[in-house]
Scaffold this motif. Sequence first.
Motif, mmCIF file in Angstrom:
data_model
loop_
_atom_site.group_PDB
_atom_site.id
_atom_site.type_symbol
_atom_site.label_atom_id
_atom_site.label_comp_id
_atom_site.label_asym_id
_atom_site.label_seq_id
_atom_site.Cartn_x
_atom_site.Cartn_y
_atom_site.Cartn_z
ATOM 1 N N GLU A 111 0.804 -1.217 0.000
ATOM 2 C CA GLU A 111 0.000 0.000 0.000
ATOM 3 C C GLU A 111 0.843 1.275 0.000
ATOM 4 O O GLU A 111 0.523 2.252 -0.681
ATOM 5 C CB GLU A 111 -0.930 0.002 1.211
ATOM 6 C CG GLU A 111 -1.910 1.157 1.206
ATOM 7 C CD GLU A 111 -3.003 0.997 2.243
ATOM 8 O OE1 GLU A 111 -3.834 0.104 2.095
ATOM 9 O OE2 GLU A 111 -2.995 1.771 3.222
ATOM 10 N N GLY A 112 1.926 1.275 0.788
ATOM 11 C CA GLY A 112 2.762 2.464 0.841
ATOM 12 C C GLY A 112 3.360 2.785 -0.517
ATOM 13 O O GLY A 112 3.332 3.942 -0.967
ATOM 14 N N TYR A 114 2.222 1.696 -3.372
ATOM 15 C CA TYR A 114 1.114 1.984 -4.288
ATOM 16 C C TYR A 114 0.771 3.470 -4.267
ATOM 17 O O TYR A 114 0.524 4.086 -5.321
ATOM 18 C CB TYR A 114 -0.112 1.150 -3.906
ATOM 19 C CG TYR A 114 -1.377 1.629 -4.576
ATOM 20 C CD1 TYR A 114 -1.579 1.411 -5.930
ATOM 21 C CD2 TYR A 114 -2.354 2.321 -3.847
ATOM 22 C CE1 TYR A 114 -2.733 1.874 -6.555
ATOM 23 C CE2 TYR A 114 -3.499 2.779 -4.454
ATOM 24 C CZ TYR A 114 -3.693 2.556 -5.812
ATOM 25 O OH TYR A 114 -4.827 3.017 -6.423
ATOM 26 N N GLN A 115 0.770 4.058 -3.069
ATOM 27 C CA GLN A 115 0.466 5.490 -2.970
ATOM 28 C C GLN A 115 1.477 6.316 -3.761
ATOM 29 O O GLN A 115 1.155 7.365 -4.301
ATOM 30 C CB GLN A 115 0.442 5.918 -1.499
ATOM 31 C CG GLN A 115 -0.694 5.311 -0.691
ATOM 32 C CD GLN A 115 -2.071 5.676 -1.242
ATOM 33 O OE1 GLN A 115 -2.274 6.769 -1.774
ATOM 34 N NE2 GLN A 115 -3.011 4.756 -1.128
ATOM 35 N N THR A 116 2.724 5.838 -3.808
ATOM 36 C CA THR A 116 3.770 6.553 -4.550
ATOM 37 C C THR A 116 3.582 6.423 -6.055
ATOM 38 O O THR A 116 3.797 7.383 -6.803
ATOM 39 C CB THR A 116 5.153 6.005 -4.155
ATOM 40 O OG1 THR A 116 5.343 6.207 -2.754
ATOM 41 C CG2 THR A 116 6.263 6.690 -4.946
ATOM 42 N N LYS A 118 0.749 5.044 -7.844
ATOM 43 C CA LYS A 118 -0.595 4.746 -8.349
ATOM 44 C C LYS A 118 -0.941 5.507 -9.632
ATOM 45 O O LYS A 118 -1.775 5.047 -10.423
ATOM 46 C CB LYS A 118 -1.638 5.039 -7.267
ATOM 47 C CG LYS A 118 -1.685 6.485 -6.813
ATOM 48 C CD LYS A 118 -2.707 6.646 -5.672
ATOM 49 C CE LYS A 118 -2.751 8.082 -5.191
ATOM 50 N NZ LYS A 118 -3.689 8.246 -4.046
ATOM 51 N N SER A 139 -6.645 -1.495 -6.437
ATOM 52 C CA SER A 139 -6.646 -0.066 -6.122
ATOM 53 C C SER A 139 -7.841 0.246 -5.222
ATOM 54 O O SER A 139 -8.693 -0.618 -4.981
ATOM 55 C CB SER A 139 -6.747 0.749 -7.419
ATOM 56 O OG SER A 139 -7.977 0.471 -8.075
ATOM 57 N N ALA A 140 -7.883 1.463 -4.741
ATOM 58 C CA ALA A 140 -8.961 1.852 -3.834
ATOM 59 C C ALA A 140 -10.336 1.695 -4.477
ATOM 60 O O ALA A 140 -11.328 1.425 -3.792
ATOM 61 C CB ALA A 140 -8.763 3.296 -3.384
ATOM 62 N N LYS A 397 -0.379 -3.001 6.080
ATOM 63 C CA LYS A 397 -0.964 -1.666 5.953
ATOM 64 C C LYS A 397 -0.766 -0.826 7.209
ATOM 65 O O LYS A 397 -1.257 0.304 7.278
ATOM 66 C CB LYS A 397 -2.462 -1.784 5.638
ATOM 67 C CG LYS A 397 -2.769 -2.554 4.352
ATOM 68 C CD LYS A 397 -4.266 -2.732 4.155
ATOM 69 C CE LYS A 397 -4.566 -3.552 2.900
ATOM 70 N NZ LYS A 397 -6.013 -3.818 2.751
#
Length: 438
Positions: A111-112, A114-116, A118, A139-140, A397
Amino acid sequence: MKKKLLTMALVGAMVLGAMTGCGSNTDHTGSPASKDGKEEAVSGKGGEAIRIVNGKIEIDGPLKAFAKQYQEKTGQEVVIESLGGGVDINGALKNYLAAGNMPDIFVFGGEGDYQTWKDYMVDLSGEEWASQTDFGFQSADGKTVGFPYAVEGYGITYNKDVLEAAGIDPASLTTYDGFKQVFETIDSKKEELGITAVCSVAAESGQMYWATGNHLFGYYLSGGLERGDAKYIDMLKAGTVDEERLGQFADFMKLLFDYSDKNTLISGTYDDQLALWAQGKTAFITQGNWIDPSLPDYQVKFDCGIAPLAFTKEEMKGVLADCPSWWAVYNKGNNTDAAKAFLKELATSADGQKSLVTDCGMISPYTTCTVSPETPLAKSLKTYVDAGNTYSWEWAKMPEGMAMNATAAVFELYAKGEIDRDTFVTMMETAIADYVKK
């Protein structure tokens, strides 16, 4: 040395994000193995080669062999660039991005990461393999953006020969009461069974924070839940816990600690913990299928398997299993279709399945894979994957550094007997609340 390298690889896997594997950058036959991400872009045949940045250095060789085989079959050149040996992979990828040199396929660790990244990922939801696995990264908004290539899992690993000698069916290990009865039985027969303790657990917070604060605590967060159920990780992110569930978890930790080898529990390293169990001195160890490659070092002859870390009064029949990292397709590249085709071949073809399972030594995340693993714990883990009895790694997470800097110390105090069950629950709740506020 091999054990130390394995430990490095494991710690890297536990904290994710780092995504470092054991070993060092390997040969450069047909592809670079960059340390800092500053090397020039690779020009493929006719400028059409697809390039993959892989984060598991230990599968570099087999992956390149498959890429070569794929080129012979399709004409498509695939360049494998494996990063490892402590390389900051996210840093390397950021350098590539800044230089306009992003690979067509790149690794990310959860997740960390992915935020970078996405905004640079292709939606892979429509790919054939996406419907053949429960392990694709979502994804969200529910789109599959991460290609899974391996599954790792853990619970409490047992020496099957010891259990059989004690008249115990591993299938009975699905509740707190079941474990309590089994621990008592084995403890009463230690001399007869030739063991010195029931369990091999290491709870020293400096080196083993990932084993307690991430892995064991991971069962509190998602054990017994549907995959993706975020109830308890969401509570944690809000700085709260479910006291009743955490109390049950604390009861199980007390049981586990009471029946563990005390020296290893209080001050043991990963190698100490593994050696104790692998040398046949305990019936159980709290590690997962990643210890398979180390078993030959100890000339392990006994049969073994993985049971759920079933801390609840209710039955818990699954184990925590998930991908240590995923691959994404770069959405601003010129080779997205070729990249998708390569991933499809790796996931769905007989050659691709053989490469991932037999040659790379991993568990396939795909229900359609017909190739079976050959190592004992990988075999055991696969039975859970095939049956759909797995829980997701919601612990991945948690806020970065929570286990290392907050919760593992509480586990250590509990293991030493310096706090009781209710104080463990209170201190965990406080540690989580305080850490989230930072």
